[in-house]
Scaffold this active site. Structure first.
Site, PDB file in Angstrom:
ATOM      1  N   TRP A  62      -6.763 -23.483   1.825  1.00 41.82           N
ATOM      2  CA  TRP A  62      -7.619 -23.607   2.902  1.00 41.82           C
ATOM      3  C   TRP A  62      -9.227 -23.568   2.909  1.00 41.82           C
ATOM      4  O   TRP A  62      -9.579 -22.536   1.615  1.00 41.82           O
ATOM      5  CB  TRP A  62      -7.346 -22.628   3.772  1.00 41.82           C
ATOM      6  CG  TRP A  62      -5.682 -22.106   3.775  1.00 41.82           C
ATOM      7  CD1 TRP A  62      -4.643 -23.667   3.366  1.00 41.82           C
ATOM      8  CD2 TRP A  62      -5.328 -21.580   4.225  1.00 41.82           C
ATOM      9  NE1 TRP A  62      -3.359 -23.379   3.671  1.00 41.82           N
ATOM     10  CE2 TRP A  62      -3.289 -22.246   4.044  1.00 41.82           C
ATOM     11  CE3 TRP A  62      -4.845 -20.155   4.685  1.00 41.82           C
ATOM     12  CZ2 TRP A  62      -2.674 -21.192   4.961  1.00 41.82           C
ATOM     13  CZ3 TRP A  62      -4.253 -19.153   5.141  1.00 41.82           C
ATOM     14  CH2 TRP A  62      -2.266 -19.626   5.431  1.00 41.82           C
ATOM     15  N   LYS A  76      -8.219  -1.646  14.115  1.00 41.41           N
ATOM     16  CA  LYS A  76      -8.007  -1.123  13.197  1.00 41.41           C
ATOM     17  C   LYS A  76      -9.914   0.378  14.440  1.00 41.41           C
ATOM     18  O   LYS A  76      -9.857   1.580  13.880  1.00 41.41           O
ATOM     19  CB  LYS A  76      -8.459  -1.166  12.524  1.00 41.41           C
ATOM     20  CG  LYS A  76      -7.490  -2.269  11.569  1.00 41.41           C
ATOM     21  CD  LYS A  76      -6.306  -0.906  11.008  1.00 41.41           C
ATOM     22  CE  LYS A  76      -5.240  -1.541   9.728  1.00 41.41           C
ATOM     23  NZ  LYS A  76      -4.308   0.327   9.152  1.00 41.41           N
ATOM     24  N   ARG A 135     -15.353 -13.208  -1.946  1.00 43.23           N
ATOM     25  CA  ARG A 135     -14.165 -11.877  -1.607  1.00 43.23           C
ATOM     26  C   ARG A 135     -13.953 -10.812  -2.888  1.00 43.23           C
ATOM     27  O   ARG A 135     -14.444 -11.282  -3.756  1.00 43.23           O
ATOM     28  CB  ARG A 135     -13.004 -12.304  -1.003  1.00 43.23           C
ATOM     29  CG  ARG A 135     -11.909 -12.980  -0.308  1.00 43.23           C
ATOM     30  CD  ARG A 135     -12.687 -12.324   1.574  1.00 43.23           C
ATOM     31  NE  ARG A 135     -12.466 -12.945   2.646  1.00 43.23           N
ATOM     32  CZ  ARG A 135     -13.393 -13.895   3.132  1.00 43.23           C
ATOM     33  NH1 ARG A 135     -14.951 -14.121   2.687  1.00 43.23           N
ATOM     34  NH2 ARG A 135     -13.011 -14.797   4.043  1.00 43.23           N
ATOM     35  N   HIS A 175      -2.215 -13.314   2.017  1.00 44.24           N
ATOM     36  CA  HIS A 175      -3.590 -13.012   1.697  1.00 44.24           C
ATOM     37  C   HIS A 175      -3.575 -14.483   0.329  1.00 44.24           C
ATOM     38  O   HIS A 175      -3.196 -14.642  -0.119  1.00 44.24           O
ATOM     39  CB  HIS A 175      -4.172 -11.519   0.940  1.00 44.24           C
ATOM     40  CG  HIS A 175      -4.270 -11.231   2.143  1.00 44.24           C
ATOM     41  ND1 HIS A 175      -3.241  -9.931   2.960  1.00 44.24           N
ATOM     42  CD2 HIS A 175      -5.074 -11.242   3.748  1.00 44.24           C
ATOM     43  CE1 HIS A 175      -3.349  -9.501   3.394  1.00 44.24           C
ATOM     44  NE2 HIS A 175      -4.431  -9.875   3.831  1.00 44.24           N
ATOM     45  N   PRO A 193     -10.569   0.303   3.211  1.00 43.49           N
ATOM     46  CA  PRO A 193     -10.863  -0.833   1.840  1.00 43.49           C
ATOM     47  C   PRO A 193     -10.837  -1.873   1.409  1.00 43.49           C
ATOM     48  O   PRO A 193     -11.284  -2.804   2.806  1.00 43.49           O
ATOM     49  CB  PRO A 193      -9.359  -0.688   1.413  1.00 43.49           C
ATOM     50  CG  PRO A 193      -8.331  -0.481   2.909  1.00 43.49           C
ATOM     51  CD  PRO A 193      -9.316   0.105   4.026  1.00 43.49           C
ATOM     52  N   THR A 194     -11.367  -2.404   0.819  1.00 40.49           N
ATOM     53  CA  THR A 194     -12.104  -4.077   0.000  1.00 40.49           C
ATOM     54  C   THR A 194     -10.248  -4.714   0.506  1.00 40.49           C
ATOM     55  O   THR A 194      -9.675  -3.846   0.555  1.00 40.49           O
ATOM     56  CB  THR A 194     -12.654  -4.181  -1.190  1.00 40.49           C
ATOM     57  OG1 THR A 194     -13.101  -5.339  -0.491  1.00 40.49           O
ATOM     58  CG2 THR A 194     -11.879  -3.898  -2.214  1.00 40.49           C
ATOM     59  N   VAL A 213       0.968  -1.216  -0.048  1.00 40.59           N
ATOM     60  CA  VAL A 213      -0.196   0.085   0.087  1.00 40.59           C
ATOM     61  C   VAL A 213       1.035   0.858  -0.026  1.00 40.59           C
ATOM     62  O   VAL A 213       0.859   2.486  -0.696  1.00 40.59           O
ATOM     63  CB  VAL A 213      -0.989  -0.097   1.201  1.00 40.59           C
ATOM     64  CG1 VAL A 213      -1.288   1.603   1.466  1.00 40.59           C
ATOM     65  CG2 VAL A 213      -1.906  -0.936   0.969  1.00 40.59           C
ATOM     66  N   TYR A 246      -6.305  -7.612  15.125  1.00 37.59           N
ATOM     67  CA  TYR A 246      -6.565  -6.711  14.327  1.00 37.59           C
ATOM     68  C   TYR A 246      -7.322  -5.781  13.999  1.00 37.59           C
ATOM     69  O   TYR A 246      -7.870  -4.455  13.821  1.00 37.59           O
ATOM     70  CB  TYR A 246      -6.409  -7.516  13.086  1.00 37.59           C
ATOM     71  CG  TYR A 246      -5.509  -6.382  11.158  1.00 37.59           C
ATOM     72  CD1 TYR A 246      -6.678  -5.963  10.742  1.00 37.59           C
ATOM     73  CD2 TYR A 246      -5.283  -5.527  11.858  1.00 37.59           C
ATOM     74  CE1 TYR A 246      -6.290  -5.918   9.288  1.00 37.59           C
ATOM     75  CE2 TYR A 246      -4.398  -4.670  10.741  1.00 37.59           C
ATOM     76  CZ  TYR A 246      -5.344  -5.093   9.432  1.00 37.59           C
ATOM     77  OH  TYR A 246      -5.008  -3.575   7.797  1.00 37.59           O
ATOM     78  N   ASP A 273     -12.338 -20.415   7.224  1.00 40.78           N
ATOM     79  CA  ASP A 273     -13.074 -19.999   5.706  1.00 40.78           C
ATOM     80  C   ASP A 273     -12.915 -18.494   6.277  1.00 40.78           C
ATOM     81  O   ASP A 273     -13.106 -17.897   5.427  1.00 40.78           O
ATOM     82  CB  ASP A 273     -14.552 -20.267   5.496  1.00 40.78           C
ATOM     83  CG  ASP A 273     -14.553 -21.943   4.664  1.00 40.78           C
ATOM     84  OD1 ASP A 273     -15.593 -22.692   4.049  1.00 40.78           O
ATOM     85  OD2 ASP A 273     -13.975 -21.646   4.049  1.00 40.78           O
TER      86      ASP A 273
HETATM   87  O1  GFB Z   1      -6.745 -13.141   1.383  1.00 41.19           O
HETATM   88  P1  GFB Z   1      -7.222 -14.419   3.343  1.00 41.19           P
HETATM   89  O2  GFB Z   1      -6.201 -14.994   3.511  1.00 41.19           O
HETATM   90  O3  GFB Z   1      -7.501 -13.346   3.901  1.00 41.19           O
HETATM   91  O4  GFB Z   1      -8.176 -15.384   2.103  1.00 41.19           O
HETATM   92  P2  GFB Z   1      -9.909 -12.669   4.432  1.00 41.19           P
HETATM   93  C1  GFB Z   1      -9.672 -15.313   1.964  1.00 41.19           C
HETATM   94  C2  GFB Z   1     -10.052 -16.152   2.056  1.00 41.19           C
HETATM   95  O5  GFB Z   1      -9.130 -17.617   0.949  1.00 41.19           O
HETATM   96  C3  GFB Z   1     -10.401 -17.506   3.049  1.00 41.19           C
HETATM   97  C4  GFB Z   1      -8.589 -18.633   1.963  1.00 41.19           C
HETATM   98  O6  GFB Z   1     -11.631 -18.005   2.985  1.00 41.19           O
HETATM   99  C5  GFB Z   1      -9.000 -18.661   3.414  1.00 41.19           C
HETATM  100  O7  GFB Z   1      -9.030 -19.957   3.896  1.00 41.19           O
HETATM  101  N1  GFB Z   1      -7.936 -19.455   1.005  1.00 41.19           N
HETATM  102  C6  GFB Z   1      -7.162 -20.812   0.579  1.00 41.19           C
HETATM  103  C7  GFB Z   1      -6.701 -18.820   1.507  1.00 41.19           C
HETATM  104  N2  GFB Z   1      -6.783 -21.119   0.689  1.00 41.19           N
HETATM  105  C8  GFB Z   1      -5.754 -20.021   0.956  1.00 41.19           C
HETATM  106  C9  GFB Z   1      -4.301 -19.745   1.384  1.00 41.19           C
HETATM  107  O8  GFB Z   1      -3.446 -20.580   0.714  1.00 41.19           O
HETATM  108  N3  GFB Z   1      -3.962 -18.521   1.446  1.00 41.19           N
HETATM  109  C10 GFB Z   1      -4.791 -17.410   2.398  1.00 41.19           C
HETATM  110  N4  GFB Z   1      -4.451 -17.017   2.922  1.00 41.19           N
HETATM  111  N5  GFB Z   1      -6.373 -17.850   2.295  1.00 41.19           N
HETATM  112  C11 GFB Z   1      -8.347 -10.870   5.957  1.00 41.19           C
HETATM  113  C12 GFB Z   1      -8.445 -11.484   7.312  1.00 41.19           C
HETATM  114  O9  GFB Z   1      -9.544 -12.133   6.111  1.00 41.19           O
HETATM  115  O10 GFB Z   1      -8.869 -10.332   5.108  1.00 41.19           O
HETATM  116  C13 GFB Z   1      -7.110  -9.795   7.895  1.00 41.19           C
HETATM  117  O11 GFB Z   1      -7.647 -11.766   7.823  1.00 41.19           O
HETATM  118  C14 GFB Z   1      -7.524  -8.795   6.654  1.00 41.19           C
HETATM  119  O12 GFB Z   1      -7.722  -9.256   8.798  1.00 41.19           O
HETATM  120  C15 GFB Z   1      -7.456  -9.351   5.501  1.00 41.19           C
HETATM  121  O13 GFB Z   1      -8.315  -7.794   6.843  1.00 41.19           O
HETATM  122  C16 GFB Z   1      -8.295  -7.926   4.273  1.00 41.19           C
HETATM  123  O14 GFB Z   1     -10.000 -12.372   3.519  1.00 41.19           O
HETATM  124  O15 GFB Z   1      -9.946 -14.266   5.126  1.00 41.19           O
END
Ligand code: GFB
Length: 295
Positions: free
Chosen positions: A189, A127, A196, A166, A150-151, A2, A123, A256
Site C-alpha cells: 500500500w 485515545k 515508521r 499493521h 508507545p511507538t 500487548v 482512534y 500512506d
Molecule cells: O502499520 P500501518 O497499517 O499503520 O501502516 P500506521 C504503516 C505504513 O505501511 C503505511 C504501509 O504507510 C501503509 O500504507 N503499508 C504498505 C501497509 N503495505 C501495507 C500493508 O499491506 N498493510 C498495512 N497495514 N500497511 C497506524 C494507525 O498507522 O499505526 C493506528 O492507523 C495505530 O491508529 C498504529 O496508531 C500504531 O503506522 O500508518
C-alpha cells in the site's frame, strides 16, 4: 499482543497475583460487567492493554467502531479504577495521537497542537480523551493514573488478518504466502516512502512495568527508542527474511498515513529506561511466531 507481553513483563518483575480477562470472558465495553469485575477483584494496579486496534486500513474504514469501543473500554476502566481505589493505573496512548505534521522526533508537549492523521481520527480522538480523563481524575481525585505513548509495536501474538493488521505482520503474511504459492508479484500500500519507528512489544511492556514504579505525573510519556525505517526498506528486510524474491508493486491509491512517526525518547531515557533488543533479531522472532501460530 500487548496484554500477553505485559503479563510476561509483570511475571519477570516479580508480580504474583496477576489478573486478566480475555475479550470472551469480559466485555470491557459493558460498564456493569466491568464494574462488577473491579468490585470483586479490587486490583491495586491496573494496566489497560485492552483496546480495539488495527492498521491504517482498519482505522480508515471503521472510525466509529474505533472511537466507540475504545472510549467505552477506557472510560469503564479509568472510572472503575477510581471508584474501586486502585493505587495506580497505566493507560496506553498511541503514536497516532500526535499531530500529523508534528516536528520529529515528536515530543509530548506537541500533543493537541494540530490535527491528527485523518486515517486514524476516530482512534486518536478516543485515545486523546483517555489521556485527558487520566489527567482529570488526577486533578480532581488525586488518582495516580499515568499515560504512556508507545511507538508502533510489533512482536509475538500480533494480528495477521490483512484487513486489520499493521504493516510488519501484513508484509510477513503476504510475502510468506506469495513465496509458498510461487506468486511472482505482491502489492503493498502507498508509496513506500513513509517512515515508521518500530519497537518490539516486549521492550514496550518492560518499559510500562518500569513506569509503574518510576513515574507519577500528569504529563504523558513516550515509550520509544525503537528502529526508524522507511516502508520500502522494511519491505526489503521482510522479503529477505521470508525468502520472497518476486516483484513488489506499490498501490498508491492506498493511503500512506503519517509521513513520519518518530517519538522523542529523551524523557524515558532520563528516567533510566532504554530498550535492549535488536530490531533484526525481533523481526526474525515475529516471523517464527507467525510460522508457528498462523501460517
Ligand atoms: O502499520 P500501518 O497499517 O499503520 O501502516 P500506521 C504503516 C505504513 O505501511 C503505511 C504501509 O504507510 C501503509 O500504507 N503499508 C504498505 C501497509 N503495505 C501495507 C500493508 O499491506 N498493510 C498495512 N497495514 N500497511 C497506524 C494507525 O498507522 O499505526 C493506528 O492507523 C495505530 O491508529 C498504529 O496508531 C500504531 O503506522 O500508518
Amino acid at each position: 499482543m500487548v496484554g500477553r507481553a505485559l503479563w510476561r513483563a509483570m511475571e519477570a518483575a516479580g508480580f504474583t497475583q496477576i489478573i486478566g480477562r480475555t475479550r470472551a470472558e469480559l466485555d470491557l465495553r459493558d460498564a456493569v460487567a466491568t464494574d462488577e469485575f473491579l468490585q470483586s477483584e479490587k486490583p491495586d494496579v491496573i494496566l489497560i492493554a485492552a483496546a480495539k486496534v488495527g492498521g491504517i486500513e482498519a482505522n480508515r474504514t471503521q472510525p466509529a467502531d474505533f472511537f466507540f469501543d475504545n472510549l467505552q473500554i477506557q472510560t469503564n476502566l479509568i472510572h472503575g479504577a477510581h471508584t474501586h481505589d486502585a493505587g495506580k493505573l497505566l493507560f496506553l496512548g498511541s503514536a497516532c495521537i500526535y499531530p500529523r505534521l508534528a516536528e520529529q522526533p515528536m515530543r509530548e508537549d506537541s500533543l493537541f497542537t494540530g490535527p491528527v492523521e485523518p486515517t486514524n481520527d476516530g482512534y486518536a480522538a478516543a485515545k486523546l480523551a483517555g489521556l485527558k480523563m487520566c489527567q482529570a481524575y488526577r486533578e480532581q481525585h488525586g488518582c495516580d493514573f499515568i499515560t504512556a505513548i508507545p511507538t508502533n509495536l510489533f512482536g509475538q501474538h500480533d494480528h495477521y488478518e490483512p484487513e486489520r493488521s499493521h504493516v510488519i505482520p501484513a508484509l510477513i503474511a503476504k510475502y510468506h504466502a506469495a513465496k509458498t504459492n510461487g506468486d511472482d508479484s505482491v502489492t503493498n500500500w502507498g508509496t513506500g516512502d513513509p517512515r515508521r519507528e518500530f519497537l518490539n512489544v516486549d521492550d514496550a511492556a518492560e518499559a510500562c512495568v518500569y513506569l509503574l514504579d518510576n513515574y507519577s505525573n500528569a504529563e504523558p510519556i513516550n515509550i520509544a527508542g525503537g528502529t526508524e525505517i522507511s516502508i520500502r526498506e522494511l519491505n526489503n528486510k521482510i522479503a529477505a527474511l521470508t525468502g520472497y524474491t518476486g516483484a513488489v508493486e506499490w498501490d498508491t491509491e492506498k493511503p500512506d498515513g503519517m509521513p513520519r512517526k518518530l517519538l522523542d525518547n529523551s524523557r524515558l531515557t532520563e528516567l533510566g529506561w532504554q530498550p535492549k533488543t535488536d530490531f533484526g533479531e525481533k523481526l526474525k522472532l515475529a516471523f517464527v511466531d507467525y510460522c508457528e501460530r498462523v501460517a
